[in-house]
Enzyme design. Structure first.
Site, PDB file in Angstrom:
ATOM      1  N   ASP A  60       0.713   8.649   2.975  1.00  0.00           N
ATOM      2  CA  ASP A  60       0.918  10.075   2.771  1.00  0.00           C
ATOM      3  C   ASP A  60       2.145  10.615   3.589  1.00  0.00           C
ATOM      4  O   ASP A  60       2.821  11.423   3.230  1.00  0.00           O
ATOM      5  CB  ASP A  60      -0.318  10.578   3.254  1.00  0.00           C
ATOM      6  CG  ASP A  60      -1.480  10.382   2.298  1.00  0.00           C
ATOM      7  OD1 ASP A  60      -1.594  10.429   1.313  1.00  0.00           O
ATOM      8  OD2 ASP A  60      -2.391   9.519   3.146  1.00  0.00           O
TER       9      ASP A  60
ATOM     10  N   GLU B 113      -8.302   0.105   4.372  1.00  0.00           N
ATOM     11  CA  GLU B 113      -6.681  -0.039   4.384  1.00  0.00           C
ATOM     12  C   GLU B 113      -6.238  -0.665   5.677  1.00  0.00           C
ATOM     13  O   GLU B 113      -5.302  -1.609   5.744  1.00  0.00           O
ATOM     14  CB  GLU B 113      -6.257   1.134   4.106  1.00  0.00           C
ATOM     15  CG  GLU B 113      -6.122   1.757   2.748  1.00  0.00           C
ATOM     16  CD  GLU B 113      -5.606   2.954   2.339  1.00  0.00           C
ATOM     17  OE1 GLU B 113      -5.443   3.479   1.229  1.00  0.00           O
ATOM     18  OE2 GLU B 113      -5.595   3.815   3.234  1.00  0.00           O
TER      19      GLU B 113
ATOM     20  N   ASP C  92       0.618  -1.139   0.063  1.00  0.00           N
ATOM     21  CA  ASP C  92       0.013   0.037  -0.051  1.00  0.00           C
ATOM     22  C   ASP C  92       0.763   1.245  -0.322  1.00  0.00           C
ATOM     23  O   ASP C  92       1.995   1.154   0.453  1.00  0.00           O
ATOM     24  CB  ASP C  92      -0.898  -0.158   1.133  1.00  0.00           C
ATOM     25  CG  ASP C  92      -2.120   0.719   1.134  1.00  0.00           C
ATOM     26  OD1 ASP C  92      -2.251   1.650   0.105  1.00  0.00           O
ATOM     27  OD2 ASP C  92      -3.156   0.860   2.024  1.00  0.00           O
TER      28      ASP C  92
HETATM   29  C1  5RP Z   1      -5.393   6.251   0.370  1.00  0.00           C
HETATM   30  C2  5RP Z   1      -4.174   6.161   1.082  1.00  0.00           C
HETATM   31  C3  5RP Z   1      -2.902   6.256  -0.006  1.00  0.00           C
HETATM   32  O1  5RP Z   1      -2.025   5.029  -0.072  1.00  0.00           O
HETATM   33  C4  5RP Z   1      -1.996   7.420   0.102  1.00  0.00           C
HETATM   34  O2  5RP Z   1      -2.946   8.664  -0.045  1.00  0.00           O
HETATM   35  C5  5RP Z   1      -0.859   7.569  -1.120  1.00  0.00           C
HETATM   36  O3  5RP Z   1      -1.410   7.671  -2.228  1.00  0.00           O
HETATM   37  P1  5RP Z   1      -0.307   7.911  -3.214  1.00  0.00           P
HETATM   38  O4  5RP Z   1       0.130   6.699  -3.501  1.00  0.00           O
HETATM   39  O5  5RP Z   1      -1.461   8.327  -4.406  1.00  0.00           O
HETATM   40  O6  5RP Z   1       0.390   9.077  -2.844  1.00  0.00           O
HETATM   41  O7  5RP Z   1      -3.803   6.267   2.194  1.00  0.00           O
HETATM   42  O8  5RP Z   1      -6.334   6.343   1.469  1.00  0.00           O
END
Ligand code: 5RP
Length: 236
Positions: free
Chosen positions: A97, A116, A94
């Protein structure tokens, strides 16, 4: 000129995300049950995984952390399972942020934090894929997403303000309220760097009406961070 510079920075970030996703693909073995994360980096990984299922017949079963990720996985023919059939996942990949020391994370920028966290908590190995911009010394510059029951929002917002946050109800581009896959609201909580994530998590868990929050602590075993200079593998 500025727009072009912005675009090439974005292209570079996507290239780095792709590198992290490619490395994470190497962790998948035939027969595994796999958790599919959400967001742009996880999407790159799902596409690579899906390609391997489609073209090389890789045998896996998956559980997705969002409707979008499940739809994408199904479009490649990835077979899905559920928690009636399996009690744990071998590997989940996953995005995040923010990634702080100890692999403390803020997640939920895409609004999928509840599923998640469920998927991550059922995973023997929870691996983060990200580009270097996600690394921080202290969590909190990225507003912390908190998922709340709709009727409790005013009460929860008040409690979050008392903790020092400025909560904002997440909206869609048309101004309507963003509703999660589970039918709840997201409060994006800004204005505070988080000195003690564990203590804060305990306080958030104690607020009635909070369904889940985006602090993922002690969950990630590894972070694959792609930077200009190469790929860094961070472990706990
Ligand atoms: C979604 C999340 C994402 O994994 C997080 O926002 C990172 O996203 P990205 O890979 O587009 O930067 O937690 O709820």
């Amino acid at each position: 000129m500025e727009a072009m510079a912005g675009k090439s920075a974005q292209d570079e970030q996507t290239r780095l995300k792709q590198k992290a996703a490619e490395r994470a693909l190497e962790l998948v073995e035939p027969g595994m049950t796999v958790g599919l994360g959400s967001g742009s980096t996880a999407t790159l990984w799902i596409k690579l995984l899906g390609e391997k299922v489609r073209s090389q017949g890789l045998k896996i079963r998956a559980i997705a952390s969002s409707d979008d990720s499940e739809k994408l996985g199904r479009s490649y023919g990835i077979p899905f399972t559920n928690f009636d059939e399996v009690s744990s996942l071998d590997l989940t990949v996953d995005g995040a942020d923010e990634v702080a020391p100890g692999l403390a994370l803020i997640k939920g920028g895409g609004g999928k934090l509840l599923r998640e966290k469920i998927v991550a908590s059922a995973s023997k190995r929870f691996v983060i894929v990200a580009d270097g911009s996600k690394q921080v010394e202290k969590l909190g510059k990225f507003p912390l997403p908190v998922e709340v029951i709709q009727m409790a929002e005013p009460l929860v917002s008040r409690e979050l303000r008392e903790l020092g946050f400025t909560p904002t109800i997440r909206t869609n581009q048309d101004g309507s309220r963003y509703i999660t896959d589970e039918g709840n609201l997201i409060l994006d909580c800004s204005g505070m760097l988080i000195d003690d994530p564990r203590a804060l998590a305990a306080k958030l868990d104690a607020i009635v009406g909070v369904v889940e929050h985006g602090l993922f602590l002690g969950m990630a075993k590894m972070a694959l961070i792609a930077e200009e200079g190469g790929l860094v593998e961070r472990t706990t």
